[in-house]
Design a protein around this motif. Structure first.
Motif, PDB file in Angstrom:
ATOM      1  N   MET A   1       0.693  -1.299  -0.081  1.00 11.86           N
ATOM      2  CA  MET A   1       0.163   0.339  -0.147  1.00 11.86           C
ATOM      3  C   MET A   1       0.654   1.510   0.089  1.00 11.86           C
ATOM      4  SD  MET A   1      -1.187  -0.542   4.037  1.00 11.86           S
ATOM      5  CE  MET A   1      -1.103  -2.049   3.782  1.00 11.86           C
ATOM      6  N   THR A   2       0.314   2.245  -0.645  1.00 10.68           N
ATOM      7  CA  THR A   2       0.425   3.952  -0.458  1.00 10.68           C
ATOM      8  C   THR A   2       1.104   4.258   1.305  1.00 10.68           C
ATOM      9  OG1 THR A   2      -1.117   5.345   0.073  1.00 10.68           O
ATOM     10  CG2 THR A   2      -0.385   4.618  -2.195  1.00 10.68           C
TER      11      THR A   2
ATOM     12  N   GLU B   1      -0.754   6.487   2.367  1.00  8.30           N
ATOM     13  CA  GLU B   1      -1.859   6.743   3.392  1.00  8.30           C
ATOM     14  C   GLU B   1      -2.828   5.262   3.248  1.00  8.30           C
ATOM     15  OE1 GLU B   1       0.810   9.398   2.429  1.00  8.30           O
ATOM     16  OE2 GLU B   1       0.231   7.533   0.820  1.00  8.30           O
TER      17      GLU B   1
ATOM     18  N   GLU C   1      -3.472   3.400   0.850  1.00  6.03           N
ATOM     19  CA  GLU C   1      -3.751   3.257  -0.507  1.00  6.03           C
ATOM     20  C   GLU C   1      -3.859   2.188  -1.509  1.00  6.03           C
ATOM     21  OE1 GLU C   1      -7.275   4.432  -1.079  1.00  6.03           O
ATOM     22  OE2 GLU C   1      -7.402   5.306   0.597  1.00  6.03           O
TER      23      GLU C   1
ATOM     24  N   ASP D   1      -5.567  -4.023  -6.061  1.00  8.58           N
ATOM     25  CA  ASP D   1      -6.547  -3.666  -4.758  1.00  8.58           C
ATOM     26  C   ASP D   1      -5.269  -3.850  -3.172  1.00  8.58           C
ATOM     27  OD1 ASP D   1      -5.568  -6.688  -4.201  1.00  8.58           O
ATOM     28  OD2 ASP D   1      -7.953  -6.869  -4.074  1.00  8.58           O
TER      29      ASP D   1
END
Length: 383
Positions: free
Chosen positions: A212-213, A215, A217, A226
């Motif tokens: 994920m990032t 943040e 996401e 996803d």
């Protein structure tokens, strides 16, 4: 039908077999095998000290940096050379300096310690400044989740921001390792929480490695758009990248084989259909396997040209040379400190690359604590 390899006399000699899946380019190594019980007491059987001598100098004698800790679990270094460390059972986050100064900088009050759950992984971005975000993974009464908090050297940890929740939880198989990759993305390991089919269910976050990032996401390039980077994992607790940006992961098996996998996006590592090698074209074989009494591998780190793996039930530090060979990236494992410090949970390379920090896990309910346990040990890497 479930295809799990069982120990045979032939498996007592090192073996190498290629995954049927071309992207894996993996080599499988099975070490000495005895009958195993995945959740039993540590065994003294397995390869003995000195049987896998280094071709160069061994790591130096460990010494304690910190002591009297409550199951240290997650660890990552700050730019000043100190480390932030989580305690699984207390929910505290500690700052530990190389000189051994230890102080609490915050606590995660929603973390619920039950069985293998509690306050687990911790990660700091690689380009962290003086006031970085600190990312943690922990168990609540209903799930596992990933949050972040701003860290201030003077004021400690600030308010939490929830990034990912709803990760399956149980009293065991919670995964929990966090690490930032060379791509700047945050990687998280999740366990199957006792239900193996979660690892094959694309709609579940259990039994996966997430990417994920910062943040929270889904990162660009994730195979399904996803959070999922790879699937088919039982309980990964170690992540480490080499200088070619290859990701290696250490994974707990059930009764037969623990694994080191070369993790590539979109690959399926077979659990619960396969434990160890032999999955065929649908699944990626591990690079290396151990029996649970030799390993039960948790944390992983790369330093000094080797992959280092902390073993819980095996009560030793494994060193696996990195060969540089794209088709056969890992050499023969070498063990260190067998039974000397008890259960070993987390290993991390110090920022200058000249040593390791290693945590014991003797107060986790399965060990035999000695005076001053649990400890963080510093291990010099000699030339």
């Amino acid at each position: 039908m479930r295809a799990i390899l069982r120990p045979t006399p032939a498996a007592r000699e090192p073996r190498r077999s290629r995954s049927a899946r071309p992207v894996a380019l993996a080599a499988a190594l099975a070490l000495a095998v005895t009958s195993a019980c995945g959740n039993g007491a540590p065994s003294d059987e397995g390869t003995g000290p000195g049987e896998n001598d280094r071709t160069g100098s061994p790591p130096g004698e460990p010494s304690a940096v910190a002591s009297d800790l409550e199951v240290p679990w997650g660890m990552d270094f700050l730019p000043d050379g100190s480390a932030l460390v989580t305690e699984r059972d207390s929910g505290r986050v500690l700052r530990v300096t190389p000189e051994g100064d230890t102080r609490e900088v915050g606590a995660v009050t929603d973390a619920e310690a039950r069985g293998e759950g509690g306050l687990l992984g911790l990660a700091v971005p690689r380009d962290a400044g003086e006031r970085p975000y600190v990312y943690v993974y922990y168990t609540t009464g209903s799930d596992n989740r990933i949050t972040r908090m701003r860290y201030d050297p003077d004021d400690g940890l600030g308010d939490e921001e929830v990034l990912v929740d709803g990760i399956p939880s149980a009293s065991f198989h919670n995964g929990g390792r966090l690490a930032f990759g060379p791509d700047g993305m945050l990687y998280a390991t999740t366990g199957d929480a006792g239900e193996g089919q979660r690892a094959q269910n694309p709609d579940s976050l259990g039994g996966k490695i997430l990417r994920m990032t910062p943040e929270g996401e889904p990162a660009d390039g994730n195979p399904g758009g996803d959070l999922v980077h790879s699937q088919g994992h039982r309980n990964v607790q170690g992540l480490a990248w080499d200088d070619q940006d290859r990701l290696f992961a250490s994974e707990f098996g059930q009764d037969t084989w623990d694994e080191i996998n070369l993790v590539e996006p979109g690959n399926n590592y077979g659990w619960p259909e396969v434990e160890g090698t032999g999955g065929g074209g649908d699944y990626t074989d591990p690079l290396l396997t151990w029996t649970p009494e030799e390993a039960s591998p948790s944390g992983a780190a790369i330093a000094g040209g080797s992959l280092w793996v902390a073993a819980l039930r095996g009560q030793r530090l494994w060193e696996v040379p990195i060969t540089g060979d794209g088709g056969d990236p890992l050499g023969e494992p070498r063990e260190h400190y067998a039974t000397e410090f008890g259960r070993l949970r987390t290993v991390d390379a110090v920022p200058d690359g000249e040593g390791l920090w290693l945590t014991t896990s003797n107060r986790d309910g399965r060990g035999q604590p000695e005076e001053n346990d649990d400890r963080i040990l510093t291990v010099p890497l000699q030339e």
